[in-house]
Design a protein around this motif. Structure first.
Motif, mmCIF file in Angstrom:
data_model
loop_
_atom_site.group_PDB
_atom_site.id
_atom_site.type_symbol
_atom_site.label_atom_id
_atom_site.label_comp_id
_atom_site.label_asym_id
_atom_site.label_seq_id
_atom_site.Cartn_x
_atom_site.Cartn_y
_atom_site.Cartn_z
ATOM 1 N N PHE A 170 -22.101 52.249 -2.281
ATOM 2 C CA PHE A 170 -22.321 53.589 -2.815
ATOM 3 C C PHE A 170 -23.026 53.525 -4.171
ATOM 4 C CE2 PHE A 170 -20.647 57.699 -4.623
ATOM 5 C CZ PHE A 170 -21.442 58.501 -3.830
ATOM 6 N N GLY A 171 -22.671 52.544 -5.001
ATOM 7 C CA GLY A 171 -23.358 52.358 -6.277
ATOM 8 C C GLY A 171 -24.824 52.026 -6.087
ATOM 9 N N ILE A 172 -25.127 51.184 -5.102
ATOM 10 C CA ILE A 172 -26.524 50.852 -4.808
ATOM 11 C C ILE A 172 -27.262 52.092 -4.308
ATOM 12 C CG2 ILE A 172 -28.007 49.550 -3.237
ATOM 13 C CD1 ILE A 172 -25.951 47.259 -3.459
ATOM 14 N N PHE A 173 -26.612 52.876 -3.440
ATOM 15 C CA PHE A 173 -27.230 54.088 -2.913
ATOM 16 C C PHE A 173 -27.603 55.052 -4.034
ATOM 17 C CE2 PHE A 173 -26.515 58.501 -1.436
ATOM 18 C CZ PHE A 173 -27.577 58.599 -0.561
ATOM 19 N N VAL A 174 -26.687 55.275 -4.946
ATOM 20 C CA VAL A 174 -26.956 56.184 -6.063
ATOM 21 C C VAL A 174 -28.032 55.596 -6.977
ATOM 22 C CG1 VAL A 174 -25.948 57.273 -8.113
ATOM 23 C CG2 VAL A 174 -24.693 57.264 -5.966
ATOM 24 N N ILE A 198 -20.014 53.830 -10.867
ATOM 25 C CA ILE A 198 -19.415 53.767 -9.528
ATOM 26 C C ILE A 198 -19.096 52.328 -9.162
ATOM 27 C CG2 ILE A 198 -19.921 54.054 -7.064
ATOM 28 C CD1 ILE A 198 -21.462 56.611 -7.832
ATOM 29 N N TRP A 199 -20.026 51.447 -9.383
ATOM 30 C CA TRP A 199 -19.820 50.045 -9.029
ATOM 31 C C TRP A 199 -18.670 49.432 -9.824
ATOM 32 C CZ3 TRP A 199 -20.930 45.551 -12.007
ATOM 33 C CH2 TRP A 199 -20.806 44.361 -11.307
ATOM 34 N N TRP A 200 -18.556 49.819 -11.077
ATOM 35 C CA TRP A 200 -17.556 49.210 -11.951
ATOM 36 C C TRP A 200 -16.159 49.817 -11.792
ATOM 37 C CZ3 TRP A 200 -18.084 44.883 -14.691
ATOM 38 C CH2 TRP A 200 -17.114 44.571 -15.647
ATOM 39 N N PHE A 201 -16.067 51.139 -11.692
ATOM 40 C CA PHE A 201 -14.774 51.803 -11.762
ATOM 41 C C PHE A 201 -14.220 52.298 -10.429
ATOM 42 C CE2 PHE A 201 -16.291 52.363 -16.151
ATOM 43 C CZ PHE A 201 -15.231 51.748 -16.807
ATOM 44 N N VAL A 202 -15.013 52.387 -9.395
ATOM 45 C CA VAL A 202 -14.518 52.911 -8.128
ATOM 46 C C VAL A 202 -13.991 51.783 -7.238
ATOM 47 C CG1 VAL A 202 -15.155 54.309 -6.091
ATOM 48 C CG2 VAL A 202 -16.052 54.896 -8.314
ATOM 49 N N SER A 240 -8.582 46.683 -1.849
ATOM 50 C CA SER A 240 -8.944 45.993 -0.609
ATOM 51 C C SER A 240 -10.434 45.640 -0.610
ATOM 52 C CB SER A 240 -8.616 46.885 0.591
ATOM 53 O OG SER A 240 -9.506 47.973 0.645
ATOM 54 N N PRO A 241 -10.804 44.642 0.163
ATOM 55 C CA PRO A 241 -12.222 44.268 0.252
ATOM 56 C C PRO A 241 -13.099 45.395 0.800
ATOM 57 C CG PRO A 241 -10.842 42.527 1.176
ATOM 58 C CD PRO A 241 -9.950 43.681 0.873
ATOM 59 N N GLU A 242 -12.527 46.232 1.699
ATOM 60 C CA GLU A 242 -13.301 47.345 2.256
ATOM 61 C C GLU A 242 -13.638 48.373 1.170
ATOM 62 O OE1 GLU A 242 -10.288 46.491 3.689
ATOM 63 O OE2 GLU A 242 -11.117 45.321 5.348
ATOM 64 N N GLU A 243 -12.678 48.661 0.310
ATOM 65 C CA GLU A 243 -12.921 49.614 -0.778
ATOM 66 C C GLU A 243 -13.924 49.055 -1.782
ATOM 67 O OE1 GLU A 243 -8.992 50.259 -2.254
ATOM 68 O OE2 GLU A 243 -8.568 51.872 -0.830
#
Length: 83
Positions: A45-49, A27-31, A35-38
């Motif tokens: 979200f990567g940290i959450f998972v 998630i962290w790498w490919f999502v 934009s900075p918000e995305e």
């Protein structure tokens, strides 16, 4: 719960914990977006998972220990373990 159910739950939790680590990195790498918000959303979200992993690995350990103790508990016969 008998020991076979505990072993199965332990295996499922362990595999889910490993999947959580891999999914977090993916998630962290490919999502990431443009934009900075995305990018910030993908990082959060990567940290959450990734935070699921310790909980799942601890549950795996506990189920495994409970399965070891379940064999020694009085009242559990060999026939109840097989069903």
């Amino acid at each position: 719960m008998n020991s076979s159910i505990c072993r199965t739950l332990s295996t499922i939790c362990f595999q889910a914990g490993m999947l959580s680590i891999v999914l977090s990195i993916w998630i962290w790498w490919f999502v990431n977006g443009d934009s900075p918000e995305e990018q910030a959303h993908a990082e959060r979200f990567g940290i959450f998972v990734g935070l699921w992993a310790p909980t799942l690995l601890i549950l795996s350990n506990r189920f495994d220990r409970f399965a070891d103790k379940a064999k020694c508990l009085p009242g559990l016969s060999e026939s109840s373990d097989k069903s």
